[in-house]
Design a protein around this motif. Structure first.
Motif, PDB file in Angstrom:
ATOM      1  N   HIS A  19       0.812  -1.214   0.000  1.00 43.89           N
ATOM      2  CA  HIS A  19       0.000   0.000   0.000  1.00 43.89           C
ATOM      3  C   HIS A  19       0.854   1.276   0.000  1.00 43.89           C
ATOM      4  N   LEU A  20       2.020   1.231   0.632  1.00 45.27           N
ATOM      5  CA  LEU A  20       2.893   2.407   0.627  1.00 45.27           C
ATOM      6  C   LEU A  20       3.366   2.731  -0.785  1.00 45.27           C
ATOM      7  N   GLN A  21       3.613   1.691  -1.580  1.00 46.76           N
ATOM      8  CA  GLN A  21       4.106   1.898  -2.935  1.00 46.76           C
ATOM      9  C   GLN A  21       3.100   2.622  -3.836  1.00 46.76           C
ATOM     10  N   LYS A  22       1.850   2.629  -3.424  1.00 43.22           N
ATOM     11  CA  LYS A  22       0.830   3.304  -4.218  1.00 43.22           C
ATOM     12  C   LYS A  22       0.940   4.819  -4.131  1.00 43.22           C
ATOM     13  N   SER A  23       1.584   5.303  -3.064  1.00 41.69           N
ATOM     14  CA  SER A  23       1.679   6.756  -2.884  1.00 41.69           C
ATOM     15  C   SER A  23       3.105   7.261  -2.678  1.00 41.69           C
ATOM     16  N   PRO A  70       7.549   6.584  -3.576  1.00 46.36           N
ATOM     17  CA  PRO A  70       8.520   5.880  -4.432  1.00 46.36           C
ATOM     18  C   PRO A  70       8.909   4.544  -3.797  1.00 46.36           C
ATOM     19  N   SER A  71       9.249   3.564  -4.610  1.00 51.09           N
ATOM     20  CA  SER A  71       9.586   2.229  -4.106  1.00 51.09           C
ATOM     21  C   SER A  71      10.740   2.263  -3.103  1.00 51.09           C
ATOM     22  N   TRP A  72      11.788   3.067  -3.409  1.00 56.15           N
ATOM     23  CA  TRP A  72      12.955   3.093  -2.528  1.00 56.15           C
ATOM     24  C   TRP A  72      12.597   3.615  -1.142  1.00 56.15           C
ATOM     25  N   LEU A  73      11.707   4.619  -1.096  1.00 56.55           N
ATOM     26  CA  LEU A  73      11.312   5.181   0.187  1.00 56.55           C
ATOM     27  C   LEU A  73      10.400   4.202   0.942  1.00 56.55           C
ATOM     28  N   SER A  74       9.531   3.521   0.217  1.00 48.74           N
ATOM     29  CA  SER A  74       8.654   2.523   0.828  1.00 48.74           C
ATOM     30  C   SER A  74       9.475   1.383   1.425  1.00 48.74           C
ATOM     31  N   ILE A  75      10.489   0.940   0.677  1.00 48.97           N
ATOM     32  CA  ILE A  75      11.375  -0.135   1.152  1.00 48.97           C
ATOM     33  C   ILE A  75      12.099   0.295   2.424  1.00 48.97           C
ATOM     34  N   LEU A  76      12.611   1.516   2.428  1.00 44.71           N
ATOM     35  CA  LEU A  76      13.344   2.029   3.593  1.00 44.71           C
ATOM     36  C   LEU A  76      12.433   2.126   4.818  1.00 44.71           C
ATOM     37  N   SER A 117      12.047  -6.625   1.715  1.00 43.38           N
ATOM     38  CA  SER A 117      11.275  -5.640   0.954  1.00 43.38           C
ATOM     39  C   SER A 117      11.810  -5.488  -0.467  1.00 43.38           C
ATOM     40  N   ILE A 118      13.121  -5.482  -0.621  1.00 40.54           N
ATOM     41  CA  ILE A 118      13.733  -5.378  -1.952  1.00 40.54           C
ATOM     42  C   ILE A 118      13.334  -6.577  -2.806  1.00 40.54           C
ATOM     43  N   ILE A 119      13.375  -7.767  -2.216  1.00 38.27           N
ATOM     44  CA  ILE A 119      13.002  -8.985  -2.940  1.00 38.27           C
ATOM     45  C   ILE A 119      11.531  -8.924  -3.359  1.00 38.27           C
TER      46      ILE A 119
END
Length: 224
Positions: free
Chosen positions: A146-150, A152-158, A191-193
Motif C-alpha cells: 500500500h505504501l508503494q501506491k503513494s 517511491p519504491s525506494w522510500l517505501s522499502i526504507l 522488501s527489496i526482494i
C-alpha cells in the motif's frame, strides 16, 4: 462503503499493530503458561492471514509453479543477499555497541535463546514457519504494497525496513535501539526482494524462513 475483504485486511493490520508493534501480546502472558500466549496469538494470526489472503496466495503459488527454476534461483540469490546484509548490519550494530560501551545482547535475541533451550522444536516451528508468514503478510503484502501506491519504491522499502527493525525492540533503551540496527538488514532485503519479484510474497517468505532456519541451526550447534 468498505468491502468485507477490506474490512478483513484492516482488522488484520490493526491486530498485528496492537499485538506486535505496540507489544499488546504481553496481555496474554499473565493468564497463560510461559510463552503459550505468544504461540496462541501467532497461530490465530497465521490461520486468519492464510484465510484472508487465500486467493492471492493461490494465485502467486500458481505463478511459481509455472516458473520453478526462476523461483529457485530467485530465492537462492535472495538468501545469499540476506546473509551478506545480516552480517553487514550485524557488524554495524556491534560497532555501535562497542562505541556506546554496551554489554550483552538485545532482549529479542536473548529471549529466543532462552526459549530455544526450554522448547527447541516449538520455537523453531514458530520462528521458521508461522512467524515469517505472519510478518511477510503484514510488512510486505499489506504495508509495503500500500505504501508503494503513494510513495517511491525506494522510500517505501526504507520505511518498511525501519518499521520491521523497530518491532524487534522490547523497550526504548539505547541497547535495544542499537540491537534494532542488526534487524534492519533483513527488513530491507525482504522488501527489496518483494518489489523485485513483482510483489510475489513467496519469494521474501521463503528467504525469511531460510534465514531464520540458518540462525536456529547455528544456535543449536552453539548450544551443544
Amino acid at each position: 462503503m468498505m468491502s468485507n475483504k477490506n474490512k478483513g485486511i484492516l482488522i488484520f493490520a490493526i491486530l498485528y499493530t496492537v499485538l506486535f508493534v505496540f507489544d499488546g501480546i504481553r496481555v496474554f502472558d499473565a493468564p497463560l503458561p510461559s510463552s503459550a500466549g505468544t504461540y496462541l496469538v501467532y497461530t490465530i494470526m497465521f490461520v486468519y492471514g492464510c484465510f484472508l489472503f487465500k486467493s492471492l496466495l493461490l494465485q502467486k503459488w500458481e505463478e511459481i509453479r509455472k516458473a520453478k527454476r526462476k523461483f529457485f534461483f530467485g530465492v537462492l540469490t535472495g538468501w545469499l543477499f540476506l546473509i551478506l546484509m545480516t552480517v553487514a548490519f550485524g557488524f554495524i550494530s556491534e560497532l555501535l555497541r562497542q562505541f556506546f560501551g554496551l554489554v550483552g545482547q538485545g532482549l529479542n535475541q536473548s529471549n529466543i535463546q532462552i526459549t530455544f533451550q526450554e522448547q527447541p522444536l516449538l520455537i523453531a516451528v514458530f520462528a521458521c514457519i508461522i512467524g515469517p508468514l505472519v510478518e511477510e503478510l503484514f510488512f510486505r503484502q499489506l504495508l509495503l504494497h500500500h505504501l508503494q501506491k503513494s510513495l517511491p519504491s525506494w522510500l517505501s522499502i526504507l520505511l518498511v525496513g525501519i518499521v520491521f527493525a523497530l518491532t524487534h525492540m522490547h523497550n526504548v533503551s539505547l541497547s535495544e535501539w542499537v540491537g534494532a540496527v542488526g534487524y534492519l538488514g533483513g527488513g530491507l532485503v525482504f522488501s527489496i526482494i518483494y518489489v523485485k519479484e513483482k510483489e510475489n510474497v513467496y519469494y521474501p517468505l521463503l528467504v525469511h524462513m531460510l534465514g531464520n532456519s540458518l540462525s536456529f541451526i547455528i544456535l543449536a550447534i552453539g548450544s551443544m
